[in-house]
Every structure is written in structure tokens, then in C-alpha cells.
Design a protein around this motif. Structure first.
Motif, PDB file in Angstrom:
ATOM      1  N   ASN A  56       3.903   1.597  -1.224  1.00 53.41           N
ATOM      2  CA  ASN A  56       4.531   1.753  -2.534  1.00 53.41           C
ATOM      3  C   ASN A  56       3.550   2.132  -3.635  1.00 53.41           C
ATOM      4  OD1 ASN A  56       7.208   1.257  -1.722  1.00 53.41           O
ATOM      5  ND2 ASN A  56       6.806  -0.941  -1.691  1.00 53.41           N
ATOM      6  N   SER A  57       2.285   1.782  -3.468  1.00 52.97           N
ATOM      7  CA  SER A  57       1.305   2.112  -4.511  1.00 52.97           C
ATOM      8  C   SER A  57       0.617   3.455  -4.283  1.00 52.97           C
ATOM      9  CB  SER A  57       0.262   1.000  -4.629  1.00 52.97           C
ATOM     10  OG  SER A  57      -0.503   0.920  -3.448  1.00 52.97           O
ATOM     11  N   SER A  58       0.823   4.048  -3.116  1.00 53.28           N
ATOM     12  CA  SER A  58       0.176   5.322  -2.826  1.00 53.28           C
ATOM     13  C   SER A  58       0.926   6.471  -3.490  1.00 53.28           C
ATOM     14  CB  SER A  58       0.124   5.558  -1.312  1.00 53.28           C
ATOM     15  OG  SER A  58      -0.486   6.801  -1.044  1.00 53.28           O
TER      16      SER A  58
ATOM     17  N   LYS B 187       0.837  -1.211   0.000  1.00 49.65           N
ATOM     18  CA  LYS B 187       0.000   0.000   0.000  1.00 49.65           C
ATOM     19  C   LYS B 187       0.865   1.251   0.000  1.00 49.65           C
ATOM     20  CE  LYS B 187      -4.007  -1.930  -0.076  1.00 49.65           C
ATOM     21  NZ  LYS B 187      -4.839  -1.822  -1.266  1.00 49.65           N
TER      22      LYS B 187
END
Length: 196
Positions: free
Chosen positions: A101-103, A99
Motif C-alpha cells: 500500500n505504501s509503494s 509495503k
């Protein structure tokens, strides 16, 4: 008993995500934090783990500045959840790092790191995360090497200091050569090495 715990948890999750009144949401997230903190409900927490993670993630990603306290409490819930369900810690930490790294929003990334720090602090001296600490440390090191705001730098350093305190062997293995001391000096000018 388990059915009533499941109903109570479902009710708390529904209220914390759907309630319109700020004060009621804050009161509900505090009740959720208490529910998670009590170890008797572990079975219910494991059964509903995906729903809990999804609900807390939705709260962390809300955009209202007025709900910052609610979002911080949601991060605290994640940290406590990870500690209470220490046998699920690897799954929860991996979820946190994915989460993170994807934010694309720095304030949300900050909250994921707050959750990680809360988990590390709560586990503390018990060494509850020994079996996953190398994975956690590798992710924290990667985060530290790539952060681009002072807040994220300082929060990632706080997490790493917690690892250094409780798992010094993991810390020294990862940072013997690879870290520049400038990151440490920037946040903690009076920092002294572990064990000195």
C-alpha cells in the motif's frame, strides 16, 4: 550451532545486498532461499526477521531492470519465509500489505503480490494460515478493488484463487456479494467456481 547459523545468515544478507556482481548476487539469493527453506534454522530466522525483511525489501525496490530475476527470487524468499515461520505469518503478511500500500511503483507492488502468492502456495493444503486467512483475504479484496494495471489485477486474482482453493469458506464469505465477475473473466475465461 546457532551461532554459526546466525553468522551464515548475516553473511548471506550482507553479500546479497552489497555484492556488485549480478551473477554472484543471484547465486547468493539462491543460497539465502535454501537457508530459509530449511526448517532447522527457524530460531535464527525469527531473531533476524526484521533484518531479513529489510534486506529483501531493499532488493524488491531496486530499480535496475537487469536485476528482475534477483527481485523475483527475493519475492520467493519472502513467500518461503512466511511459510517456514507460519507462527509469524500474520506479522509477515501485515508487513507485505503495508509495503504494498505504501509503494508507488507497480513492478514493486507486483513483487509483493508474488511473495504473497508464493506463501499461499507453499502453505497449500496444510492450512497453515487458517488463523489469519480472513485478514489476508480482506487485504487481497481491497487490493483487487483498487488495482489499476492488468498485471496487478491478474496477480491479485492468482492470490485470491489460491485462497479459494485452500480456504473456500473464507473465499465465499468475502466474495458472495462484493466481487464483479468481470475481474475473473478478464484473467481466466475458463474459470469455474470452486467445488463445481
Amino acid at each position: 550451532m546457532a551461532h554459526s547459523e546466525e553468522s551464515r545468515l548475516a553473511n548471506l544478507l550482507r553479500r546479497v545486498s552489497r555484492e556488485d556482481d549480478r551473477d554472484r548476487r543471484l547465486a547468493t539469493i539462491k543460497q539465502l532461499k535454501e537457508f530459509i527453506s530449511h526448517g532447522e534454522s527457524r530460531g535464527t530466522l525469527v531473531k533476524q526477521l526484521d533484518t531479513i525483511l529489510s534486506t529483501l525489501n531493499d532488493i524488491l525496490n531496486e530499480s535496475s531492470k537487469m536485476l528482475w530475476e534477483l527481485r523475483q527470487d527475493a519475492a520467493a524468499c519472502l513467500g518461503i519465509l512466511c511459510t517456514v515461520l507460519s507462527y509469524e505469518a500474520e506479522r509477515i503478511f501485515k508487513w507485505l500489505f503495508v509495503k504494498f500500500n505504501s509503494s508507488s511503483r507497480d513492478e514493486v507492488k507486483l513483487l509483493y503480490l508474488v511473495a504473497a502468492q508464493r506463501a499461499l502456495e507453499a502453505a497449500g493444503e496444510r492450512k497453515a494460515f487458517s488463523h489469519i486467512m480472513q485478514m489476508v483475504m480482506s487485504n487481497l479484496q481491497s487490493i483487487l478493488e483498487n488495482v489499476d494495471t492488468p498485471e496487478l489485477l491478474c496477480q491479485s486474482v492468482k492470490c485470491i484463487l489460491q485462497v479459494a482453493h485452500c480456504y473456500p469458506h473464507v473465499f465465499s464469505t468475502n466474495f458472495r456479494v462484493s466481487i464483479g465477475m468481470s475481474a475473473w473473466v478478464c484473467c481466466w475465461p475458463a474459470w469455474s467456481p470452486v467445488g463445481s
